[in-house]
Motif scaffolding. Structure first.
Motif, PDB file in Angstrom:
ATOM      1  N   VAL A 157       0.864  -1.178   0.000  1.00 38.43           N
ATOM      2  CA  VAL A 157       0.000   0.000   0.000  1.00 38.43           C
ATOM      3  C   VAL A 157       0.902   1.229   0.000  1.00 38.43           C
ATOM      4  N   THR A 158       0.682   2.125  -0.973  1.00 35.13           N
ATOM      5  CA  THR A 158       1.435   3.370  -1.076  1.00 35.13           C
ATOM      6  C   THR A 158       0.491   4.527  -0.789  1.00 35.13           C
ATOM      7  N   VAL A 159       0.818   5.321   0.215  1.00 31.33           N
ATOM      8  CA  VAL A 159      -0.033   6.457   0.587  1.00 31.33           C
ATOM      9  C   VAL A 159       0.759   7.752   0.470  1.00 31.33           C
ATOM     10  N   THR A 160       0.038   8.843   0.236  1.00 30.13           N
ATOM     11  CA  THR A 160       0.661  10.163   0.227  1.00 30.13           C
ATOM     12  C   THR A 160       1.033  10.515   1.663  1.00 30.13           C
ATOM     13  N   TYR A 161       2.284  10.848   1.860  1.00 34.33           N
ATOM     14  CA  TYR A 161       2.767  11.156   3.206  1.00 34.33           C
ATOM     15  C   TYR A 161       2.265  12.531   3.641  1.00 34.33           C
ATOM     16  N   ASP A 204       6.499  15.116  -7.571  1.00 36.01           N
ATOM     17  CA  ASP A 204       5.460  14.254  -7.015  1.00 36.01           C
ATOM     18  C   ASP A 204       5.375  14.411  -5.503  1.00 36.01           C
ATOM     19  N   PRO A 205       4.199  14.136  -4.930  1.00 35.95           N
ATOM     20  CA  PRO A 205       4.099  14.169  -3.470  1.00 35.95           C
ATOM     21  C   PRO A 205       4.959  13.073  -2.841  1.00 35.95           C
ATOM     22  N   ALA A 206       5.444  13.321  -1.652  1.00 38.50           N
ATOM     23  CA  ALA A 206       6.188  12.306  -0.909  1.00 38.50           C
ATOM     24  C   ALA A 206       5.224  11.184  -0.523  1.00 38.50           C
ATOM     25  N   THR A 207       5.704   9.960  -0.557  1.00 34.89           N
ATOM     26  CA  THR A 207       4.863   8.809  -0.229  1.00 34.89           C
ATOM     27  C   THR A 207       5.551   7.935   0.810  1.00 34.89           C
ATOM     28  N   GLU A 208       4.765   7.086   1.436  1.00 42.62           N
ATOM     29  CA  GLU A 208       5.293   6.018   2.275  1.00 42.62           C
ATOM     30  C   GLU A 208       4.606   4.735   1.842  1.00 42.62           C
ATOM     31  N   LYS A 209       5.334   3.625   1.999  1.00 44.19           N
ATOM     32  CA  LYS A 209       4.808   2.321   1.583  1.00 44.19           C
ATOM     33  C   LYS A 209       4.891   1.359   2.741  1.00 44.19           C
ATOM     34  N   ILE A 210       3.906   0.482   2.768  1.00 48.42           N
ATOM     35  CA  ILE A 210       3.938  -0.590   3.745  1.00 48.42           C
ATOM     36  C   ILE A 210       3.583  -1.879   3.010  1.00 48.42           C
ATOM     37  N   PRO A 224       9.174   8.238   3.232  1.00 45.31           N
ATOM     38  CA  PRO A 224       9.203   9.135   2.078  1.00 45.31           C
ATOM     39  C   PRO A 224      10.608   9.254   1.488  1.00 45.31           C
ATOM     40  N   GLU A 225      10.629   9.422   0.180  1.00 44.44           N
ATOM     41  CA  GLU A 225      11.884   9.686  -0.519  1.00 44.44           C
ATOM     42  C   GLU A 225      11.866  11.147  -0.937  1.00 44.44           C
ATOM     43  N   PHE A 226      12.867  11.880  -0.535  1.00 39.84           N
ATOM     44  CA  PHE A 226      12.927  13.292  -0.880  1.00 39.84           C
ATOM     45  C   PHE A 226      13.948  13.471  -2.003  1.00 39.84           C
ATOM     46  N   ASP A 227      13.514  14.121  -3.073  1.00 36.77           N
ATOM     47  CA  ASP A 227      14.350  14.277  -4.259  1.00 36.77           C
ATOM     48  C   ASP A 227      14.032  15.628  -4.886  1.00 36.77           C
ATOM     49  N   ILE A 228      15.013  16.495  -4.955  1.00 41.78           N
ATOM     50  CA  ILE A 228      14.806  17.849  -5.455  1.00 41.78           C
ATOM     51  C   ILE A 228      14.385  17.884  -6.925  1.00 41.78           C
ATOM     52  N   THR A 229      14.640  16.810  -7.661  1.00 46.56           N
ATOM     53  CA  THR A 229      14.309  16.794  -9.091  1.00 46.56           C
ATOM     54  C   THR A 229      12.884  16.338  -9.373  1.00 46.56           C
TER      55      THR A 229
END
Length: 157
Positions: free
Chosen positions: A64-68, A134-140, A126-131
């Motif tokens: 499940v991937t949700v918007t953080y 997309d919204p940051a996400t978390e997965k479980i 969340p993965e933070f990437d300046i390039t």
């Protein structure tokens, strides 16, 4: 003739105590019957007898991937089940969860997957990437004990 087709982007995810999540995706729903592939032996004239039998059923893990949004409930669920240095309480922290597909008008439930006895196997923050924009996400990734599919049939006239 079947009813209305379900659009893959019109769905909802909820778990015991975790609702109102903005879910980007739910992947991996399914099951597999592991078969035994056995050669029983060799008979007259070298004829080989093969017999495949159904073995243990296996349920796929569901990711499940949700918007953080700063909430900690997914991570806390993972920690309650898996934190090193403390007694692991995965059995006490099992949850049931559902994935519901809706009609295109977004008001009628068309199909429901009810997953039972689940606990998280992995969590990705969340993965933070300046390039990226997309919204940051978390997965479980969740281990499944069993599930049911409940299709809602619409009246066809």
């Amino acid at each position: 003739m079947p009813g209305e087709y379900v659009v893959a982007s019109v769905f909802y995810f909820e778990a015991d105590g975790m609702t109102d999540k903005f879910v980007q995706s739910v992947a991996g729903m399914g099951a597999k019957n592991n078969t035994t592939k056995t050669i029983r032996g060799s008979g007259k004239n070298g004829k080989i007898l093969r017999q495949n039998l159904p073995g243990q059923a296996e349920f796929n893990n569901v990711t499940v991937t949700v918007t953080y949004n700063g909430e900690e409930d997914l991570h806390k669920w993972y920690l309650a089940c898996s934190q090193d240095g403390k007694a692991r309480q995965w059995n006490e922290n099992r949850k049931n969860f559902s994935v519901v597909g809706y009609s295109q008008d977004k008001s009628t439930e068309i199909i429901r997957y009810d997953f039972k006895g689940c606990f998280p196997e992995s969590y990705t923050g969340p993965e933070f990437d300046i390039t990226k924009n997309d919204p940051a996400t978390e997965k479980i990734e969740v281990s499944i004990e069993s599930y049911e599919i409940k299709a809602k049939k619409k009246d066809v006239k």
